[in-house]
Design an enzyme around this catalytic site. Structure first.
Site, PDB file in Angstrom:
ATOM      1  N   LYS A 107       0.876  -1.180   0.000  1.00 33.54           N
ATOM      2  CA  LYS A 107       0.000   0.000   0.000  1.00 33.54           C
ATOM      3  C   LYS A 107       0.907   1.222   0.000  1.00 33.54           C
ATOM      4  O   LYS A 107       1.607   1.501   0.970  1.00 33.54           O
ATOM      5  CB  LYS A 107      -0.901  -0.002   1.238  1.00 33.54           C
ATOM      6  CG  LYS A 107      -1.908   1.146   1.261  1.00 33.54           C
ATOM      7  CD  LYS A 107      -2.998   0.964   0.218  1.00 33.54           C
ATOM      8  CE  LYS A 107      -4.052   2.062   0.321  1.00 33.54           C
ATOM      9  NZ  LYS A 107      -5.153   1.860  -0.641  1.00 33.54           N
TER      10      LYS A 107
ATOM     11  N   THR B 239      -4.422   6.389   3.709  1.00 30.79           N
ATOM     12  CA  THR B 239      -5.004   7.593   4.299  1.00 30.79           C
ATOM     13  C   THR B 239      -6.242   7.228   5.119  1.00 30.79           C
ATOM     14  O   THR B 239      -6.872   6.199   4.907  1.00 30.79           O
ATOM     15  CB  THR B 239      -5.395   8.618   3.215  1.00 30.79           C
ATOM     16  OG1 THR B 239      -6.445   8.079   2.405  1.00 30.79           O
ATOM     17  CG2 THR B 239      -4.197   8.965   2.340  1.00 30.79           C
TER      18      THR B 239
ATOM     19  N   GLY C   9     -20.101  -7.130  -0.083  1.00 27.44           N
ATOM     20  CA  GLY C   9     -20.113  -7.752   1.232  1.00 27.44           C
ATOM     21  C   GLY C   9     -19.078  -8.833   1.426  1.00 27.44           C
ATOM     22  O   GLY C   9     -19.051  -9.489   2.475  1.00 27.44           O
TER      23      GLY C   9
END
Length: 223
Positions: free
Chosen positions: A21, A25, A187
């Site tokens: 990554k 943030t 989901g």
């Protein structure tokens, strides 16, 4: 979730995987970030790495400026990915907000990092209205920079897709000029890690080491 699904599927195929990554943030110093969430879902065998994090949920350049911290530069992303690649079969570099979201004041972006790496770019698209424009602009920009889109994955396929979402299954490959390589159900992140790992290959096409069939999916969901 798409990064986690790709990672889990690659691990199931016997590959060593790292997730980078570049700029996290909107997450506090002691909270798990996106890379850690990928490792939670995809398995402990996945190496999670992060270059920098900033507390406010903003574009990385803005978040770094407001926090008074050093920004992340594309060159740093490329170096970190190269280092991970020396010890892993697959390194997944996850962006933040889109291809041209700025990392630094000089305008460095994920596209610049991909160009430095010579890496293929997997485009994650929304399912419904607005996705055709965004996806076409993204893939056009990639090609303008000499980068070929590896394909498109729908990042959150709804349980009850509307007409636009179902039509987009045929239109996304057309406007992007890239194959549709999967659809991760909405989901999916709420699944237990074991269930997520078992299901992930069913959401991704063979090119991503899964078993998902784009044509069969399109016919099943066709309007």
């Amino acid at each position: 979730m798409v990064t986690a699904a790709v990672a889990a599927t690659a691990v199931a195929a016997g590959r060593s995987v790292a997730v980078l990554k570049a700029a996290q943030t909107g997450v506090g110093p002691d909270e798990p970030g996106d890379a850690q969430e990928v490792a939670r879902l995809a398995g402990a065998a996945v190496t999670a790495s992060e270059i920098a994090r900033y507390p406010e949920p903003l574009a990385p350049a803005t978040a770094a400026r407001r926090a008074g911290r050093a920004p992340v530069h594309p060159e740093e992303v490329a170096r970190a990915a190269d280092k991970l690649a020396a010890e892993h079969d697959l390194v997944l570099v996850e962006g933040a907000g889109g291809l041209l979201v700025r990392f630094d004041a000089a305008g460095g972006t994920l596209a610049d990092a991909a160009a430095l790496l010579g890496a293929p770019v997997l485009v994650v698209a929304a399912a419904g209205l607005g996705t055709l424009n965004t996806t076409e602009l993204t893939t056009r920009e990639l090609r303008t920079r000499g980068l070929e889109p590896a394909g498109v994955v729908i990042g959150s396929w709804p349980e009850a897709p509307d007409l636009a979402s179902r039509c987009n299954l045929a239109d996304l490959p057309d406007v992007s000029g890239a194959p549709l390589l999967g659809a991760v159900p909405a989901g999916a992140g709420s699944l237990a890690p074991e269930a997520f790992r078992a299901a992930a290959p069913l959401w991704l096409a063979p090119r991503l080491e899964g078993t998902w069939d784009a044509e069969a999916f399109r016919i099943r969901e066709a309007p």
